[in-house]
Design a protein around this motif. Structure first.
Motif, short mmCIF file in Angstrom:
data_model
loop_
_atom_site.label_atom_id
_atom_site.label_comp_id
_atom_site.label_asym_id
_atom_site.label_seq_id
_atom_site.Cartn_x
_atom_site.Cartn_y
_atom_site.Cartn_z
N THR A 2 0.84 -1.19 0.00
CA THR A 2 0.00 0.00 0.00
C THR A 2 0.88 1.24 0.00
N ILE A 3 0.53 2.18 -0.84
CA ILE A 3 1.23 3.46 -0.90
C ILE A 3 0.31 4.50 -0.29
N TYR A 4 0.83 5.32 0.60
CA TYR A 4 0.04 6.38 1.18
C TYR A 4 0.85 7.66 1.23
N TYR A 5 0.16 8.76 1.38
CA TYR A 5 0.74 10.09 1.33
C TYR A 5 1.55 10.37 2.59
N THR A 6 2.85 10.60 2.45
CA THR A 6 3.70 10.90 3.60
C THR A 6 4.50 12.19 3.42
N ALA A 7 4.26 12.91 2.34
CA ALA A 7 5.01 14.14 2.08
C ALA A 7 4.89 15.09 3.26
N GLY A 8 5.98 15.67 3.64
CA GLY A 8 5.99 16.63 4.72
C GLY A 8 6.23 16.03 6.10
N LEU A 9 6.12 14.71 6.21
CA LEU A 9 6.38 14.08 7.50
C LEU A 9 7.88 13.89 7.67
N PRO A 10 8.38 14.05 8.90
CA PRO A 10 9.79 13.73 9.13
C PRO A 10 10.06 12.28 8.74
N ALA A 11 11.23 12.03 8.20
CA ALA A 11 11.57 10.71 7.65
C ALA A 11 11.27 9.53 8.57
N PRO A 12 11.51 9.61 9.90
CA PRO A 12 11.27 8.44 10.74
C PRO A 12 9.79 8.15 11.02
N VAL A 13 8.91 9.12 10.81
CA VAL A 13 7.51 8.96 11.21
C VAL A 13 6.81 7.81 10.49
N PRO A 14 6.92 7.66 9.18
CA PRO A 14 6.27 6.51 8.54
C PRO A 14 6.76 5.17 9.10
N LYS A 15 8.04 5.09 9.42
CA LYS A 15 8.59 3.86 10.01
C LYS A 15 7.94 3.60 11.38
N TYR A 16 7.85 4.64 12.21
CA TYR A 16 7.23 4.48 13.53
C TYR A 16 5.77 4.06 13.42
N LEU A 17 5.05 4.66 12.48
CA LEU A 17 3.65 4.29 12.29
C LEU A 17 3.50 2.85 11.82
N THR A 18 4.40 2.42 10.96
CA THR A 18 4.38 1.03 10.50
C THR A 18 4.62 0.08 11.68
N LEU A 19 5.60 0.39 12.52
CA LEU A 19 5.88 -0.44 13.68
C LEU A 19 4.70 -0.43 14.66
N PHE A 20 4.10 0.74 14.86
CA PHE A 20 2.95 0.85 15.75
C PHE A 20 1.80 0.00 15.22
N GLY A 21 1.57 0.08 13.91
CA GLY A 21 0.52 -0.73 13.29
C GLY A 21 0.76 -2.22 13.46
N GLN A 22 2.02 -2.62 13.32
CA GLN A 22 2.36 -4.03 13.50
C GLN A 22 2.08 -4.47 14.94
#
Length: 98
Positions: A2-22
């Motif tokens: 799945t691709i989602y909009y992450t523009a403007g987020l600090p680089a580590p945030v998508p990784k943290y959200l992925t880990l939180f989701g897991q």
């Protein structure tokens, strides 16, 4: 994938959200709940549960709160925010018994 909009987020945030989701998925699976069951108990849409479990940054904070409540993980929120032990609230004057 799945691709989602992450523009403007600090680089580590998508990784943290992925880990939180897991982790949310792990807690759900430990309870032997389907995503449908979690959505029903949390009072949110199945698509919100699915998106939260993949770390979609576009999910409303209220959906995350509902998921945490449904999984009985909401008591730990104060400790995350304040550094106090779970069950100890920095907001003792606020009635949290809903």
């Amino acid at each position: 994938m799945t691709i989602y909009y992450t523009a403007g987020l600090p680089a580590p945030v998508p990784k943290y959200l992925t880990l939180f989701g897991q982790r949310l998925r792990m807690f759900r699976e430990d309870r032997k709940w389907s995503q449908d069951r979690l959505a029903e108990v949390a009072g949110i849409y199945l698509s919100d549960v699915q998106a939260a479990e993949i770390g979609d940054p576009n999910i409303a904070l209220g959906c995350y709160a509902a998921i945490l409540w449904a999984l009985d993980l909401d008591a730990d929120i104060d400790s995350w925010a304040t550094g106090l032990p779970a069950g100890t609230s920095a907001f003792s004057s606020i009635d949290t018994n809903f």
